[in-house]
Design an enzyme around this catalytic site. Structure first.
Site, mmCIF file in Angstrom:
data_model
loop_
_atom_site.group_PDB
_atom_site.id
_atom_site.type_symbol
_atom_site.label_atom_id
_atom_site.label_comp_id
_atom_site.label_asym_id
_atom_site.label_seq_id
_atom_site.Cartn_x
_atom_site.Cartn_y
_atom_site.Cartn_z
ATOM 1 C CG ASP A 161 -1.989 1.077 1.169
ATOM 2 O OD1 ASP A 161 -2.249 1.598 0.068
ATOM 3 O OD2 ASP A 161 -2.545 1.416 2.222
ATOM 4 C CG LEU A 162 4.720 3.425 -2.264
ATOM 5 C CD1 LEU A 162 5.471 3.525 -0.942
ATOM 6 C CD2 LEU A 162 5.689 3.151 -3.405
#
Length: 247
Positions: free
Chosen positions: A177-178
């Site tokens: 989940d960048l």
């Protein structure tokens, strides 16, 4: 690898009682109690120094000379409305908490700027489990959203952000989940990545890297369209990519 072998190799302390399993560094969680993985434990001791809200509440706590972060695992999306914090149990080491803990240990061994793991707890409930993780706080840092609502970053800072992301990709570190909430900058302009839940190690510099970057760009654009004041523009992304590509 079984749990006992993992704990021994990692110089961790192990606590097992009924459905509760905890693995932790005893030199940090001194006078250990399993309730240390509960926010209410720290609230009763008046040790909570701050909180952050997302899917749940993250607690920032002071313990001895350590500043720590306690996070409970919650599901996202539609399924989260029904199962909330419940996951299918197969083994302790295959839980979300243990996998993130092991990945953070790997990042420490590589010298990458990520939170230092302190301990995790798994509470088995029949065929399911819930879990918590404690990491060390990154001192004097704020995420990019908190920074960008106050003012713009310099060109050099964007270069550093891009270079830091490249470091992780170069080592095959996939961040599930960048987004701009999971990138931190400290007072010395050092860049850190946080929240490696569901992260993994992949072949270095694969096609997944571009998908990672695309996700990050979408998060910047989303915050730009959502917040009334957000000091980000498309040229900042170009600077970030310049820092990424020149490494």
């Amino acid at each position: 690898m079984n749990l006992q072998r993992f704990v021994k190799q990692s110089s961790l302390n192990l606590f097992q009682q009924g459905p509760i399993t905890c693995a932790y560094y005893g030199n940090i969680l001194v006078d250990f109690e399993p309730d240390m993985f509960s926010g209410s434990y720290w609230q009763e001791k008046q040790a909570v120094t701050g909180t952050a809200t997302g899917r749940g509440t993250t607690y920032f706590v002071a313990h001895k000379d350590n500043q720590l972060v306690l996070r409970h695992y919650y599901r996202g999306g539609l399924i989260g409305k029904f199962l909330n914090d419940s996951y299918l149990y197969t083994s302790v080491l295959n839980t979300r908490a243990a996998r993130e803990f092991q990945l953070l240990m790997h990042l420490q061994s590589l010298g990458l700027p990520a939170p230092e793991p302190v301990g995790f707890k798994v509470h088995r409930k029949g065929l399911s489990y819930s879990a918590d993780i404690i990491t060390r706080l990154i001192a004097n840092s704020r995420d990019l959203v908190a920074q960008l609502v106050k003012g713009p970053l310099s060109h050099e800072q964007w270069l550093q952000i891009g270079a830091t992301i490249y470091q992780f990709h170069q080592h095959g570190i996939f961040h599930h989940d960048l987004n701009c909430h999971n990138i931190m900058c400290d007072d010395n302009d050092n860049v850190w990545l946080i929240d490696f839940d569901q992260g993994s190690v992949k072949p270095a510099m694969g096609t997944w890297c571009q998908k990672n970057l695309d996700r990050l760009l979408r998060s910047f654009r989303k915050e730009k369209n959502t917040l009334s004041q957000f000091y980000w523009q498309e040229s900042d992304w170009q600077a970030l990519m310049q820092g990424y590509q020149r490494c």
